[in-house]
Design a protein around this motif. Structure first.
Motif, short mmCIF file in Angstrom:
data_model
loop_
_atom_site.label_atom_id
_atom_site.label_comp_id
_atom_site.label_asym_id
_atom_site.label_seq_id
_atom_site.Cartn_x
_atom_site.Cartn_y
_atom_site.Cartn_z
N LEU A 71 0.82 -1.20 0.00
CA LEU A 71 0.00 0.00 0.00
C LEU A 71 0.86 1.25 0.00
O LEU A 71 2.03 1.24 0.38
CB LEU A 71 -0.92 0.01 1.23
N ALA A 72 0.25 2.36 -0.38
CA ALA A 72 0.95 3.64 -0.33
C ALA A 72 0.97 4.19 1.09
O ALA A 72 1.81 5.02 1.41
CB ALA A 72 0.29 4.63 -1.29
N TRP A 73 0.01 3.73 1.93
CA TRP A 73 -0.09 4.23 3.29
C TRP A 73 0.08 3.07 4.26
O TRP A 73 0.14 1.91 3.88
CB TRP A 73 -1.44 4.93 3.51
N GLY A 104 -4.00 6.65 -2.46
CA GLY A 104 -4.83 5.78 -1.65
C GLY A 104 -6.28 6.19 -1.77
O GLY A 104 -6.60 7.21 -2.39
N PRO A 105 -7.20 5.44 -1.16
CA PRO A 105 -8.62 5.79 -1.26
C PRO A 105 -8.94 7.16 -0.70
O PRO A 105 -9.88 7.82 -1.13
CB PRO A 105 -9.32 4.68 -0.46
N GLY A 106 -8.13 7.63 0.26
CA GLY A 106 -8.37 8.95 0.82
C GLY A 106 -8.21 10.08 -0.17
O GLY A 106 -8.76 11.18 0.03
N ASN A 107 -7.47 9.86 -1.27
CA ASN A 107 -7.31 10.91 -2.28
C ASN A 107 -8.64 11.31 -2.91
O ASN A 107 -8.82 12.46 -3.33
CB ASN A 107 -6.33 10.47 -3.36
N TRP A 108 -9.56 10.35 -3.00
CA TRP A 108 -10.87 10.68 -3.55
C TRP A 108 -11.62 11.66 -2.66
O TRP A 108 -12.49 12.40 -3.12
CB TRP A 108 -11.71 9.42 -3.73
N ASP A 129 -8.68 0.64 -1.74
CA ASP A 129 -7.25 0.69 -2.06
C ASP A 129 -6.96 -0.15 -3.29
O ASP A 129 -7.51 -1.24 -3.47
CB ASP A 129 -6.43 0.18 -0.88
N ALA A 130 -6.10 0.38 -4.15
CA ALA A 130 -5.64 -0.35 -5.33
C ALA A 130 -4.15 -0.58 -5.29
O ALA A 130 -3.56 -1.00 -6.28
CB ALA A 130 -6.03 0.42 -6.60
N GLY A 131 -3.52 -0.27 -4.13
CA GLY A 131 -2.10 -0.50 -3.97
C GLY A 131 -1.26 0.66 -4.46
O GLY A 131 -1.71 1.53 -5.20
#
Length: 326
Positions: A71-73, A104-108, A129-131
């Motif tokens: 993951l990025a995070w 990560g999903p938080g960027n949305w 998450d898409a990694g």
């Protein structure tokens, strides 16, 4: 004189107390209904739930399908946003969102403000998450940690969402969208399992894995994260490149409402390449008899906030026409 008045006052007090209790129970029930209880299931273990706004929940999860090193995070989160007037007794469609590389999903939510974009629409959004560079596939080389994104996204996440929320549990109730790498993931998933999704939106992505520009985009950044070059799709001659290539599976999109977006900021090199790759895929779909919408966003570079604010915002009314909804 007899004393009926005190009894009347007592009766009034009792009625007022009952009314207060009933209204309190109703308010408590409404509050309870507004906060879904996310539970584990379908390979996903729920470890923590944090409500960040009245509509949005960050669900920290664990799945053996994905190593957190991929993951990025630090944490593996799924971000769920409910409709503005969510009613747990009503079934809603779901929009699944996938982010770009190293995001990560938080960027949305933090950059694209998807909660504001979807305000007023009867749809649940799930940003997953898409990694750091997952590419939506079960990796060929998982020596740096488990990366089985196809399994997580399609075999675990979708039934887990259906388990925890009142959803329309058919393809007519699901859309998938993504930005950059996430755009590839969205289209890849729709071509592999078209029976799961009625609408797919790819924004600023590339969709031909055997194109050398696309191969460079996939493998070039991997060493930055200490990931093997043959991780996502194997060595250059490995059949996984062709198996996962949307270019070869366009027939599957015949029943999927497909939308492709790209920006016009050609001074942004990433967006300039994404624009060319997206347009080529649009033409490839048309050449194979697959209708699709090709959308150009002026003054948009390779930014997720532009994709959501403009792209998703524009497509939500279309989504309401395409999907079943309350």
């Amino acid at each position: 004189m007899p004393r009926p008045a005190p009894r009347r006052r007592a009766s009034a007090l009792v009625l007022a107390l009952l009314a207060t209790l009933v209204s309190g129970v109703a308010a408590t029930t409404a509050t309870a209904h507004a906060a879904p209880a996310f539970s584990s299931g379908h390979g996903i273990e729920v470890r923590n739930v944090m409500q960040t706004t009245p509509r949005t929940y960050v669900v920290n999860i664990h799945t053996p399908s994905v190593d957190t090193r991929a993951l990025a995070w630090t944490y593996h989160d799924v971000v769920v946003t409910l409709p503005s007037d969510y009613n747990p007794h009503v079934a809603y469609p779901v929009l699944y969102l996938y982010h770009g590389r190293a995001q990560g999903p938080g960027n949305w939510h933090n950059e694209a403000n998807i909660e504001a974009v979807t305000h007023g629409y009867p749809i649940i959004t799930v940003a997953a998450d898409a990694g750091w560079a997952g590419w939506g596939t079960n990796w060929v080389n998982q020596s740096a940690g488990a990366q089985q994104w196809d399994r997580f996204h399609l075999d675990e996440l979708i039934p887990w969402v259906d388990q925890n929320l009142n959803t329309i549990r058919a393809r007519e109730g699901r859309a998938v969208a993504g930005f950059s790498m996430g755009g590839f993931v969205a289209i890849r998933h729709a071509t592999h399992r078209p029976w799961l999704f009625r609408m797919a939106i790819g924004m600023s992505g590339g969709y031909h894995l055997e194109d050398q520009r696309m191969r460079a985009a996939v493998t070039g950044p991997l060493p930055q994260k200490g990931l093997p070059l043959d991780g996502p799709f194997g060595a250059p001659w490995d059949g996984s490149w062709g198996f996962n290539n949307p270019w070869h599976r366009v027939g599957a999109l015949g029943g999927v409402h497909t939308v492709l977006y790209a920006g016009t900021r050609h001074d942004d090199l990433l967006e300039a390449q994404a624009h060319r790759l997206t347009y080529e895929f649009h033409q490839h779909l048309l050449a194979n008899g697959i209708g699709n919408s090709w959308m150009v966003e002026y003054d948009c570079g390779h930014w997720i906030e532009c994709a959501a604010r403009v792209g998703i915002g524009r497509e939500l009314p279309v989504m309401m026409d395409v999907l079943q909804h309350p």
